[in-house]
Design a protein around this motif. Structure first.
Motif, PDB file in Angstrom:
ATOM      1  N   PHE A  77     -60.908  65.701   5.026  1.00 44.16           N
ATOM      2  CA  PHE A  77     -60.591  66.889   5.345  1.00 44.16           C
ATOM      3  C   PHE A  77     -59.675  67.828   4.732  1.00 44.16           C
ATOM      4  O   PHE A  77     -58.998  67.023   3.809  1.00 44.16           O
ATOM      5  CB  PHE A  77     -59.801  66.544   6.940  1.00 44.16           C
ATOM      6  CG  PHE A  77     -60.540  66.172   7.983  1.00 44.16           C
ATOM      7  CD1 PHE A  77     -61.440  66.916   8.628  1.00 44.16           C
ATOM      8  CD2 PHE A  77     -60.974  64.660   8.303  1.00 44.16           C
ATOM      9  CE1 PHE A  77     -62.361  66.548   9.801  1.00 44.16           C
ATOM     10  CE2 PHE A  77     -61.521  64.355   9.338  1.00 44.16           C
ATOM     11  CZ  PHE A  77     -62.289  65.111  10.091  1.00 44.16           C
ATOM     12  N   GLN A  78     -59.696  68.936   4.635  1.00 49.82           N
ATOM     13  CA  GLN A  78     -58.695  69.715   3.965  1.00 49.82           C
ATOM     14  C   GLN A  78     -57.895  70.429   4.915  1.00 49.82           C
ATOM     15  O   GLN A  78     -58.300  70.775   6.251  1.00 49.82           O
ATOM     16  CB  GLN A  78     -59.627  71.021   3.130  1.00 49.82           C
ATOM     17  CG  GLN A  78     -58.777  71.600   2.657  1.00 49.82           C
ATOM     18  CD  GLN A  78     -59.382  72.903   1.743  1.00 49.82           C
ATOM     19  OE1 GLN A  78     -60.470  72.726   1.603  1.00 49.82           O
ATOM     20  NE2 GLN A  78     -58.420  73.963   1.170  1.00 49.82           N
ATOM     21  N   TYR A  79     -56.629  70.467   4.713  1.00 51.10           N
ATOM     22  CA  TYR A  79     -55.691  70.977   5.612  1.00 51.10           C
ATOM     23  C   TYR A  79     -55.110  72.199   5.237  1.00 51.10           C
ATOM     24  O   TYR A  79     -54.881  72.560   4.078  1.00 51.10           O
ATOM     25  CB  TYR A  79     -54.465  70.037   5.818  1.00 51.10           C
ATOM     26  CG  TYR A  79     -55.028  68.528   6.508  1.00 51.10           C
ATOM     27  CD1 TYR A  79     -54.872  68.238   7.762  1.00 51.10           C
ATOM     28  CD2 TYR A  79     -55.867  67.624   5.646  1.00 51.10           C
ATOM     29  CE1 TYR A  79     -55.427  67.123   8.506  1.00 51.10           C
ATOM     30  CE2 TYR A  79     -56.296  66.528   6.129  1.00 51.10           C
ATOM     31  CZ  TYR A  79     -56.034  66.296   7.692  1.00 51.10           C
ATOM     32  OH  TYR A  79     -56.526  64.943   8.193  1.00 51.10           O
ATOM     33  N   LYS A  80     -54.494  72.951   6.104  1.00 47.92           N
ATOM     34  CA  LYS A  80     -53.820  74.332   5.908  1.00 47.92           C
ATOM     35  C   LYS A  80     -52.867  74.584   7.171  1.00 47.92           C
ATOM     36  O   LYS A  80     -53.380  74.583   8.269  1.00 47.92           O
ATOM     37  CB  LYS A  80     -55.039  75.421   5.866  1.00 47.92           C
ATOM     38  CG  LYS A  80     -54.205  76.755   5.205  1.00 47.92           C
ATOM     39  CD  LYS A  80     -55.388  77.715   4.645  1.00 47.92           C
ATOM     40  CE  LYS A  80     -54.397  78.608   3.888  1.00 47.92           C
ATOM     41  NZ  LYS A  80     -55.674  79.911   3.706  1.00 47.92           N
ATOM     42  N   LEU A  81     -51.586  75.008   6.627  1.00 48.51           N
ATOM     43  CA  LEU A  81     -50.697  75.232   7.673  1.00 48.51           C
ATOM     44  C   LEU A  81     -50.809  76.887   8.030  1.00 48.51           C
ATOM     45  O   LEU A  81     -50.573  77.652   7.126  1.00 48.51           O
ATOM     46  CB  LEU A  81     -49.317  74.854   7.118  1.00 48.51           C
ATOM     47  CG  LEU A  81     -48.274  75.048   8.216  1.00 48.51           C
ATOM     48  CD1 LEU A  81     -48.405  73.991   9.392  1.00 48.51           C
ATOM     49  CD2 LEU A  81     -46.773  74.746   7.550  1.00 48.51           C
ATOM     50  N   ALA A  82     -50.773  77.132   9.243  1.00 47.86           N
ATOM     51  CA  ALA A  82     -50.578  78.569   9.836  1.00 47.86           C
ATOM     52  C   ALA A  82     -49.366  78.808  10.289  1.00 47.86           C
ATOM     53  O   ALA A  82     -48.939  78.002  10.938  1.00 47.86           O
ATOM     54  CB  ALA A  82     -51.836  78.980  10.771  1.00 47.86           C
ATOM     55  N   THR A  83     -48.922  79.781   9.947  1.00 53.90           N
ATOM     56  CA  THR A  83     -47.502  80.386  10.542  1.00 53.90           C
ATOM     57  C   THR A  83     -47.637  81.625  11.286  1.00 53.90           C
ATOM     58  O   THR A  83     -48.349  82.652  10.815  1.00 53.90           O
ATOM     59  CB  THR A  83     -46.625  80.789   9.343  1.00 53.90           C
ATOM     60  OG1 THR A  83     -46.364  79.465   8.445  1.00 53.90           O
ATOM     61  CG2 THR A  83     -45.362  81.383   9.849  1.00 53.90           C
ATOM     62  N   ILE A  84     -47.459  81.835  12.547  1.00 54.11           N
ATOM     63  CA  ILE A  84     -47.878  82.714  13.267  1.00 54.11           C
ATOM     64  C   ILE A  84     -46.459  84.024  13.072  1.00 54.11           C
ATOM     65  O   ILE A  84     -45.462  83.663  13.122  1.00 54.11           O
ATOM     66  CB  ILE A  84     -47.569  82.360  14.868  1.00 54.11           C
ATOM     67  CG1 ILE A  84     -48.736  81.275  15.353  1.00 54.11           C
ATOM     68  CG2 ILE A  84     -47.538  83.786  15.801  1.00 54.11           C
ATOM     69  CD1 ILE A  84     -48.761  80.996  16.470  1.00 54.11           C
ATOM     70  N   SER A  85     -47.203  84.975  12.725  1.00 56.75           N
ATOM     71  CA  SER A  85     -46.248  86.068  12.291  1.00 56.75           C
ATOM     72  C   SER A  85     -45.775  86.861  13.588  1.00 56.75           C
ATOM     73  O   SER A  85     -44.807  87.416  13.862  1.00 56.75           O
ATOM     74  CB  SER A  85     -46.831  87.036  11.536  1.00 56.75           C
ATOM     75  OG  SER A  85     -48.008  87.518  11.621  1.00 56.75           O
ATOM     76  N   VAL A  86     -46.772  87.059  14.516  1.00 58.49           N
ATOM     77  CA  VAL A  86     -46.639  87.916  15.883  1.00 58.49           C
ATOM     78  C   VAL A  86     -47.144  86.988  16.975  1.00 58.49           C
ATOM     79  O   VAL A  86     -48.223  86.567  16.804  1.00 58.49           O
ATOM     80  CB  VAL A  86     -47.386  89.313  15.816  1.00 58.49           C
ATOM     81  CG1 VAL A  86     -47.075  90.030  17.360  1.00 58.49           C
ATOM     82  CG2 VAL A  86     -46.878  90.165  14.697  1.00 58.49           C
ATOM     83  N   PRO A  87     -46.380  86.718  17.932  1.00 62.49           N
ATOM     84  CA  PRO A  87     -46.650  85.625  18.793  1.00 62.49           C
ATOM     85  C   PRO A  87     -47.645  85.945  19.791  1.00 62.49           C
ATOM     86  O   PRO A  87     -47.928  87.246  20.149  1.00 62.49           O
ATOM     87  CB  PRO A  87     -45.376  85.108  19.465  1.00 62.49           C
ATOM     88  CG  PRO A  87     -44.723  86.452  19.323  1.00 62.49           C
ATOM     89  CD  PRO A  87     -44.786  87.006  17.992  1.00 62.49           C
ATOM     90  N   LEU A 123     -51.108  73.390  12.430  1.00 67.05           N
ATOM     91  CA  LEU A 123     -51.822  72.602  11.195  1.00 67.05           C
ATOM     92  C   LEU A 123     -53.604  72.421  11.387  1.00 67.05           C
ATOM     93  O   LEU A 123     -53.830  71.911  12.483  1.00 67.05           O
ATOM     94  CB  LEU A 123     -51.397  71.159  10.961  1.00 67.05           C
ATOM     95  CG  LEU A 123     -51.943  70.430   9.750  1.00 67.05           C
ATOM     96  CD1 LEU A 123     -51.433  71.281   8.524  1.00 67.05           C
ATOM     97  CD2 LEU A 123     -51.282  68.979   9.293  1.00 67.05           C
ATOM     98  N   HIS A 124     -54.273  73.264  10.594  1.00 67.30           N
ATOM     99  CA  HIS A 124     -55.760  73.205  10.780  1.00 67.30           C
ATOM    100  C   HIS A 124     -56.378  72.241   9.799  1.00 67.30           C
ATOM    101  O   HIS A 124     -55.795  71.843   9.109  1.00 67.30           O
ATOM    102  CB  HIS A 124     -56.355  74.651  10.600  1.00 67.30           C
ATOM    103  CG  HIS A 124     -55.805  75.527  11.744  1.00 67.30           C
ATOM    104  ND1 HIS A 124     -56.452  75.879  13.118  1.00 67.30           N
ATOM    105  CD2 HIS A 124     -54.672  76.399  11.730  1.00 67.30           C
ATOM    106  CE1 HIS A 124     -55.682  76.575  13.749  1.00 67.30           C
ATOM    107  NE2 HIS A 124     -54.760  76.941  12.970  1.00 67.30           N
ATOM    108  N   ARG A 125     -57.617  71.810  10.322  1.00 64.51           N
ATOM    109  CA  ARG A 125     -58.416  70.835   9.358  1.00 64.51           C
ATOM    110  C   ARG A 125     -59.707  71.362   9.414  1.00 64.51           C
ATOM    111  O   ARG A 125     -60.210  71.568  10.346  1.00 64.51           O
ATOM    112  CB  ARG A 125     -58.131  69.464   9.421  1.00 64.51           C
ATOM    113  CG  ARG A 125     -58.785  68.942  10.648  1.00 64.51           C
ATOM    114  CD  ARG A 125     -58.661  67.377  10.568  1.00 64.51           C
ATOM    115  NE  ARG A 125     -59.357  66.806  11.771  1.00 64.51           N
ATOM    116  CZ  ARG A 125     -59.474  65.463  11.976  1.00 64.51           C
ATOM    117  NH1 ARG A 125     -58.568  64.531  11.199  1.00 64.51           N
ATOM    118  NH2 ARG A 125     -60.045  65.065  12.913  1.00 64.51           N
TER     119      ARG A 125
END
Length: 208
Positions: free
Chosen positions: A191-201, A176-178
């Motif tokens: 703050f605005q928040y955005k969830l990042a999902t890793i596609s390739v580790p 989670l980023h902000r």
């Protein structure tokens, strides 16, 4: 505090003979060496057995076809950066990197934007899958330690007892980023928040 869970153990003899390309003579002062990246990744895949999220992450890594040959020492970034649905800029792509930290015992970390990493990671779960190819130890660890007062674009594990030797690891999951925005009903904390999902580790090898 999250407890280290061993996924699968491999004998040191098998790991050493299949993964090492060079023999290390010292600790962090050792000369950089190379590694059979394909073999190391396959060993990591075996360590993921029984953990579906880790298995899928390593499968995506294998499918990406990315390779590197240099072995790092703590603390250095992993050789292959992660990719995510956010990426850097306005779209998916290269995202951030895993890292090995050696300042108070070996920790695994992750750094990268956009914005900063949110101190509260509720709803997100970033993990590292690792295996020590020298002694057969393996495990997963959650990256949960973050402090805005120090470096607010990094998040770390607790110190991990991997033992010495050649270690490969992959960082996968969600983060989670902000970033600051004007206070409003939609953003009462500024703050605005955005969830990042890793596609390739992010994937790397280190000598501890």
């Amino acid at each position: 505090m999250h407890r280290l869970g061993l996924i699968r153990r491999f004998t040191a003899a098998i790991a050493a003979t299949t993964a090492f390309v060079a023999v290390f003579a010292g600790h962090a002062a050792a000369e950089p060496a190379t590694i059979d990246w394909n073999t190391a990744t396959q060993q990591l895949r075996k360590a993921a057995i029984g953990n579906p999220a880790a298995e899928q992450a390593v499968d995506r890594l294998l499918a990406s076809g990315q390779v590197a040959t240099q072995v790092a020492v703590p603390a250095q970034p992993f050789q292959i950066p992660a990719q995510s649905d956010i990426g850097r800029g306005d779209g998916p792509g290269v995202y951030g990197s895993g890292v090995a930290l050696g300042y108070d015992g070996l920790r695994f970390g992750f750094f990268g934007g956009p914005g900063t990493i949110a101190p509260d990671q509720t709803g997100a779960k970033l993990q590292v899958l690792w295996i020590n190819l020298s002694n057969g130890r393996s495990g997963t660890e959650v990256l949960s330690e973050h402090n805005d007062a120090t470096v607010d674009t990094t998040i770390r594990t607790r110190p991990v007892e991997t033992g010495g030797g050649l270690i490969v690891g992959a960082v996968y999951g969600t983060l989670l980023h902000r970033w600051p925005v004007p206070v409003s009903d939609a953003n009462p904390d500024g703050f605005q928040y955005k969830l990042a999902t890793i596609s390739v580790p992010s994937f790397g090898s280190i000598y501890n």
